[in-house]
Enzyme design. Structure first.
Site, PDB file in Angstrom:
ATOM      1  N   ASP A   3       0.829  -1.211   0.000  1.00  0.00           N
ATOM      2  CA  ASP A   3       0.000   0.000   0.000  1.00  0.00           C
ATOM      3  C   ASP A   3       0.861   1.258   0.000  1.00  0.00           C
ATOM      4  O   ASP A   3       2.079   1.195   0.182  1.00  0.00           O
ATOM      5  CB  ASP A   3      -0.949  -0.003   1.212  1.00  0.00           C
ATOM      6  CG  ASP A   3      -0.248  -0.420   2.508  1.00  0.00           C
ATOM      7  OD1 ASP A   3       0.991  -0.368   2.564  1.00  0.00           O
ATOM      8  OD2 ASP A   3      -0.945  -0.794   3.467  1.00  0.00           O
ATOM      9  N   ASN A  19      -7.554  -2.669  14.327  1.00  0.00           N
ATOM     10  CA  ASN A  19      -8.963  -2.870  13.954  1.00  0.00           C
ATOM     11  C   ASN A  19      -9.134  -3.989  12.933  1.00  0.00           C
ATOM     12  O   ASN A  19     -10.203  -4.138  12.342  1.00  0.00           O
ATOM     13  CB  ASN A  19      -9.573  -1.564  13.413  1.00  0.00           C
ATOM     14  CG  ASN A  19      -8.979  -1.144  12.079  1.00  0.00           C
ATOM     15  OD1 ASN A  19      -8.022  -1.749  11.595  1.00  0.00           O
ATOM     16  ND2 ASN A  19      -9.526  -0.108  11.475  1.00  0.00           N
TER      17      ASN A  19
END
Ligand code: GLP
Length: 257
Positions: free
Chosen positions: A64, A133
């Site tokens: 990313d 998360n």
């Protein structure tokens, strides 16, 4: 999914580097991750390079990139992976790829990245961390398991987690380009690392919780070859540790790590 528990982050890194090194020595394509978790693994790989491991025949793809940070920005992932790892080994020029976070046409940037992975013959082993998360790469909760490289908006929690690398929360970009969960699923082998108490909840949910787009890392449960290596602290909320340790202790020789 193979779950391996090691005492310390250093032992996690030693095992991860040994697995990665097998692929590198065969000239396979590797997927790299940023974040603090893989840093010790990169240090182990640098040591292996000094002992003779060559990356000259290996192509690498990063997971990313932040949108809007130039390649030479010290928090861009393009720069980070160079700074922390690739400058110390012998990748060929142009062999380390990052999504283009400066292309204003992000759909095009995503398509180009997918095409580059395909042209290289796919990713043979993808190194992964996990966000608190449950994100992998920057696939935040709600990401499709079929998604490909594309623009994502960071979760406020991820921006807070990553603010430590920037001057302030306001400096953390809002958008990123990340390999999709569908891209990640196509890799031949997924190698996810997690260390520390603050990852214990995410590890328990990704390994033992339901498969859900709200828990992107649970995509590993759908993969034919996924290895999760954690230290004792990150394993502390797993239920089936007795079984994972039993499997590890009784691994057939041909499967041995
Ligand atoms: C970052 C990266 C992920 C990484 C994760 C955890 O935001 N995009 O690839 O796995 O967050 O980072 P760390 O290893 O620093 O906890």
């Amino acid at each position: 999914m193979d779950v391996v528990i090691r005492q310390t982050p250093k032992e996690v890194a030693q095992l991860a580097a040994a697995i990665m090194a097998r692929y590198v020595s065969e000239g396979k394509n590797i997927g790299l991750a940023t974040g603090s978790t893989p840093l010790l693994t990169y240090q182990e790989l640098i040591t292996k390079h000094r002992e003779g491991l060559s990356f000259a025949n290996t192509t690498a793809f990063l997971l990313d990139e932040y949108v809007g940070l130039p390649e030479d920005h010290e928090q861009s992932y393009h720069y980070t992976i160079y700074n922390e790892f690739t400058q110390y080994v012998d990748f060929a020029d142009g062999a380390v790829h990052t999504p283009d976070g400066m292309n204003p046409r992000t759909e095009e940037a995503g398509r180009e990245y997918e095409a580059a992975i395909e042209a290289a013959g796919g990713i043979d082993i993808q190194l992964l961390g996990v966000g608190t998360n449950g994100h992998v790469g920057f696939n935040e909760p709600g990401s499709s398991f079929e998604s490909l490289t594309r623009l994502k908006t960071l979760h406020p929690q991820t921006r807070r987690d990553n603010a430590r690398f920037f001057g302030s929360l306001e400096d953390v970009p809002i958008h990123v380009i990340t390999q999709g969960l569908g891209t990640i699923r196509r890799a031949g082998h997924l190698l996810l690392l997690a260390t520390g108490e603050n990852k214990a909840d995410a590890v328990a949910r990704l390994v033992e919780g339901p498969v859900s787009a709200m828990m992107p890392a649970s995509v590993l449960q759908l993969h034919r070859h996924a290895t999760v290596i954690v230290d004792e602290a990150a394993a502390s909320q797993l239920q089936e540790t007795e079984f994972y340790r039993f499997v590890d202790a009784n691994r057939p020789e041909w499967q041995a790590y």
